[in-house]
Scaffold this motif. Structure first.
Motif, PDB file in Angstrom:
ATOM      1  N   UNK A   1      -1.566   9.849 -11.356  1.00 60.92           N
ATOM      2  CA  UNK A   1      -1.188   9.385 -10.030  1.00 60.92           C
ATOM      3  C   UNK A   1      -1.954   8.142  -9.627  1.00 60.92           C
ATOM      4  N   UNK A   2      -3.261   8.126  -9.888  1.00 61.12           N
ATOM      5  CA  UNK A   2      -4.082   6.961  -9.551  1.00 61.12           C
ATOM      6  C   UNK A   2      -3.671   5.744 -10.368  1.00 61.12           C
ATOM      7  N   UNK A   3      -3.497   5.919 -11.671  1.00 57.69           N
ATOM      8  CA  UNK A   3      -3.122   4.794 -12.537  1.00 57.69           C
ATOM      9  C   UNK A   3      -1.760   4.233 -12.159  1.00 57.69           C
ATOM     10  N   UNK A   4      -0.808   5.121 -11.915  1.00 58.48           N
ATOM     11  CA  UNK A   4       0.536   4.662 -11.554  1.00 58.48           C
ATOM     12  C   UNK A   4       0.522   3.960 -10.206  1.00 58.48           C
ATOM     13  N   UNK A   5      -0.249   4.494  -9.253  1.00 54.72           N
ATOM     14  CA  UNK A   5      -0.339   3.859  -7.949  1.00 54.72           C
ATOM     15  C   UNK A   5      -0.895   2.454  -8.026  1.00 54.72           C
ATOM     16  N   UNK A   6      -1.962   2.262  -8.800  1.00 55.78           N
ATOM     17  CA  UNK A   6      -2.535   0.925  -8.957  1.00 55.78           C
ATOM     18  C   UNK A   6      -1.564  -0.008  -9.679  1.00 55.78           C
TER      19      UNK A   6
ATOM     20  N   UNK B   1       0.838  -1.207   0.000  1.00 56.24           N
ATOM     21  CA  UNK B   1       0.000   0.000   0.000  1.00 56.24           C
ATOM     22  C   UNK B   1       0.868   1.251   0.000  1.00 56.24           C
ATOM     23  N   UNK B   2       1.912   1.256   0.822  1.00 49.76           N
ATOM     24  CA  UNK B   2       2.804   2.414   0.845  1.00 49.76           C
ATOM     25  C   UNK B   2       3.550   2.551  -0.474  1.00 49.76           C
ATOM     26  N   UNK B   3       3.900   1.420  -1.078  1.00 47.83           N
ATOM     27  CA  UNK B   3       4.544   1.472  -2.393  1.00 47.83           C
ATOM     28  C   UNK B   3       3.613   2.117  -3.412  1.00 47.83           C
ATOM     29  N   UNK B   4       2.328   1.778  -3.334  1.00 43.77           N
ATOM     30  CA  UNK B   4       1.349   2.365  -4.248  1.00 43.77           C
ATOM     31  C   UNK B   4       1.223   3.868  -4.021  1.00 43.77           C
ATOM     32  N   UNK B   5       1.278   4.288  -2.758  1.00 45.83           N
ATOM     33  CA  UNK B   5       1.191   5.715  -2.446  1.00 45.83           C
ATOM     34  C   UNK B   5       2.379   6.461  -3.038  1.00 45.83           C
ATOM     35  N   UNK B   6       3.583   5.925  -2.803  1.00 40.59           N
ATOM     36  CA  UNK B   6       4.773   6.564  -3.377  1.00 40.59           C
ATOM     37  C   UNK B   6       4.732   6.539  -4.899  1.00 40.59           C
TER      38      UNK B   6
END
Length: 205
Positions: free
Chosen positions: A179-184, A128-133
């Motif tokens: 940001x959303x696409x990259x996070x997912x 989850x933190x990786x997705x946030x970063x």
């Protein structure tokens, strides 16, 4: 976020070409055989994502996924994104050949910077933190690209000041979406293939 042929001054075009050549050379040196398939996939993803674009003055608004390319490829994002830009210019006339170097630098250099800043953070903590970063990196890549496009236009003449401001404002929703696409994408990759975010040196060793 392609700048079209004829929009930039000759010094900006020449400077962009020289900078792009240097970036591509560094990227090819940093691309091991093991990462060539990933580079091809990310180049294709950039090619497809940015096919649907809305013209905004001398530039355009569209998705890019350059932040994801930088997180996975580092400097190798330069040749990967350059290939996508070249194919778009040849087959669809997006941007153009004379501004290819400037467009490559504007899109690939932010990808490289995001990779340097955020890739070390992706392997720490939970997915989850990786997705946030990763999401922050994806949004930052668009912000930096927009800023570089604006600077390229402003360096070519005061008549582009209004267009440069419009380009930045028009890309605010794209920053959120990227940001959303990259996070997912980072969340998925972190779970199924976390070694994608290892550095090239780690892969070579």
């Amino acid at each position: 976020m392609h700048i079209v042929d004829g929009a930039l001054s000759n010094p900006v075009v020449i400077g962009g070409a020289v900078a792009a050549a240097g970036g591509i050379a560094l990227g090819l040196r940093a691309l091991p055989l093991e990462r060539i398939p990933a580079a091809g996939v990310l180049s294709a993803a950039f090619f497809v994502a940015s096919l649907i674009h809305v013209p905004i003055g001398p530039s355009s608004v569209h998705l890019m996924l350059n932040g994801l390319a930088g997180l996975i490829l580092g400097w190798a994002a330069f040749p990967a994104l350059f290939v996508g830009l070249l194919l778009q210019a040849i087959f669809f006339g997006f941007g153009g050949l004379t501004v290819l170097g400037v467009n490559a630098v504007n899109i690939a250099l932010p990808a490289v910077l995001v990779g340097m800043l955020f890739r070390p953070l992706l392997m720490r903590g939970s997915p989850i933190m990786a997705a946030v970063w990763g999401g922050l990196g994806g949004a930052l890549a668009i912000a930096l690209t927009t800023l570089m496009v604006a600077v390229s236009l402003m360096l070519s003449g005061d008549e582009f000041l209004a267009a440069a401001h419009l380009v930045f404002v028009a890309h605010l929703p794209i920053m959120v979406l990227e940001g959303l696409l990259t996070g997912f994408a980072v969340l998925l990759a972190h779970k199924v293939k976390p070694d994608l975010f290892h550095s090239m040196k780690e892969i070579a060793s």
